[in-house]
Design an enzyme around this catalytic site. Structure first.
Site, short mmCIF file in Angstrom:
data_model
loop_
_atom_site.label_atom_id
_atom_site.label_comp_id
_atom_site.label_asym_id
_atom_site.label_seq_id
_atom_site.Cartn_x
_atom_site.Cartn_y
_atom_site.Cartn_z
CG ASP A 86 -0.41 -0.08 2.33
OD1 ASP A 86 0.36 0.93 2.89
OD2 ASP A 86 -0.05 -1.02 3.20
CB ALA A 87 0.19 4.61 -0.88
#
Length: 342
Positions: A207-208
């Site tokens: 995820d970011a």
């Protein structure tokens, strides 16, 4: 004396056939039949010529000949479910390519295993395996595009166009090759390679807000297996969590936690440091569900502040800086193939 007689007293043979009809009939019976004799001679001649056998008529009171043992017919091998060694010809090697193949020692040298002279020594020592068979003779030709070559049991990538890259994804970047919203993504880092014609797959996602190791390759089969949970390729994370985490929480994570999409657990848990109300934890797991590490720590009451993936199988991030690429070494690539059974 009416009957003629010889001087020694024995009666002379009667020349008149009517004189003794019984004797004449008996004499005719003893004469062989010329037609029967000719037929018998013909049969004997044909037997010697063609090898045909005529059954003899058994004598009266003779024992019956023993029946000949029937020779079993050669069994037909079924191709529906062939055995491992069925119709195996050890003199032929299926991995030997035609004349347009490449010599094995040259393939090993091009793959960076060793020089040609050293590769020949590896072959003589029986340390090289091609398509599941150990090769000890020199001059064997293989097809680098399809042959599976191993040295000391470790897979060697001999296909020239295969690429295996380790990327340290920076925090805030998307784990995609392109982004419709214009956000920075890993595709921007490898854009030059893509423009040069390389088609790369990213193995899994982060995820970011998570940084760390992502693998890139153009071997789709390898990428698929590394992401599939059935192969249980381990992944190592460093997590910084809120609060002072106790060992009891680690035991709970190892035992398993019930999440909304099913139970999950970690394979290993180690507390590395506790400082200013934060705990640095090292966890190892083979789960690949979305946000699995963050959800596990949330379930035991310790939210994650920072998360870094440091290892995938035998590939370690090391001191690689964020946003940089590194081509994997031969040993790392071989360990990845070995972990997924390729």
């Amino acid at each position: 004396m009416t009957d003629s007689a010889r001087r020694d007293g024995t009666p002379d043979r009667d020349d008149n056939p009517d004189a003794n009809p019984d004797t004449t009939t008996e004499r005719k019976k003893k004469r062989p039949n010329k037609k029967v004799a000719a037929a018998a001679y013909t049969r004997r001649t044909e037997t010697r010529t063609t090898g045909a056998k005529y059954p003899r008529k058994p004598k009266a009171g003779a024992r019956k000949p023993k029946p000949e043992k029937a020779t079993p017919a050669t069994p037909t091998i079924s191709n529906a479910k062939p055995a491992r060694h069925q119709n195996t010809d050890t003199s032929r090697r299926p991995h030997v390519a035609p004349e347009d193949g490449v010599r094995l020692q040259k393939v090993l040298a091009q793959a960076g295993v060793a020089s040609r002279r050293a590769a020949e020594e590896l072959i003589e020592q029986g340390r090289v395996e091609v398509d599941g068979r150990i090769v000890t003779e020199q001059g064997v030709r293989v097809d680098p595009g399809s042959a599976v070559v191993r040295v000391d049991g470790i897979r060697v990538v001999v296909k020239a166009d295969l690429v295996h890259i380790a990327l340290n994804k920076p925090r805030g970047w998307q784990s995609t090759m392109s982004d419709d919203l214009g956000r920075p993504c890993i595709g921007d880092i490898v854009s030059e390679r893509v423009q040069a014609g390389q088609r790369l797959f990213h193995v899994g996602r982060l995820d970011a807000d998570t940084e760390g190791l992502i693998l890139l390759t153009n071997d789709g089969d390898l990428a698929h297996r590394l992401m599939h949970p059935s192969f249980e390729v381990s992944k190592t994370y460093l997590a910084t969590v809120h609060g002072v985490m106790e060992r009891s929480a680690g035991k709970q994570l190892r035992a398993g936690v019930e999440l909304e999409d099913g139970p999950a657990k970690v394979d290993a848990f180690t507390i590395l440091d506790v400082n200013e109300g934060r705990t640095l934890v090292k966890v190892v797991l083979h789960e690949g569900r979305k946000h699995i590490v963050r959800r596990l720590f949330d379930a035991v009451g310790f939210p994650v502040r920072r998360l870094v993936r440091t290892d995938i199988g035998a590939v370690a991030l090391g001191d690689q800086r964020p946003g940089t690429l590194r081509v994997l070494g031969r040993g790392e690539v071989g360990s990845l193939y070995g972990a997924v059974g390729l």
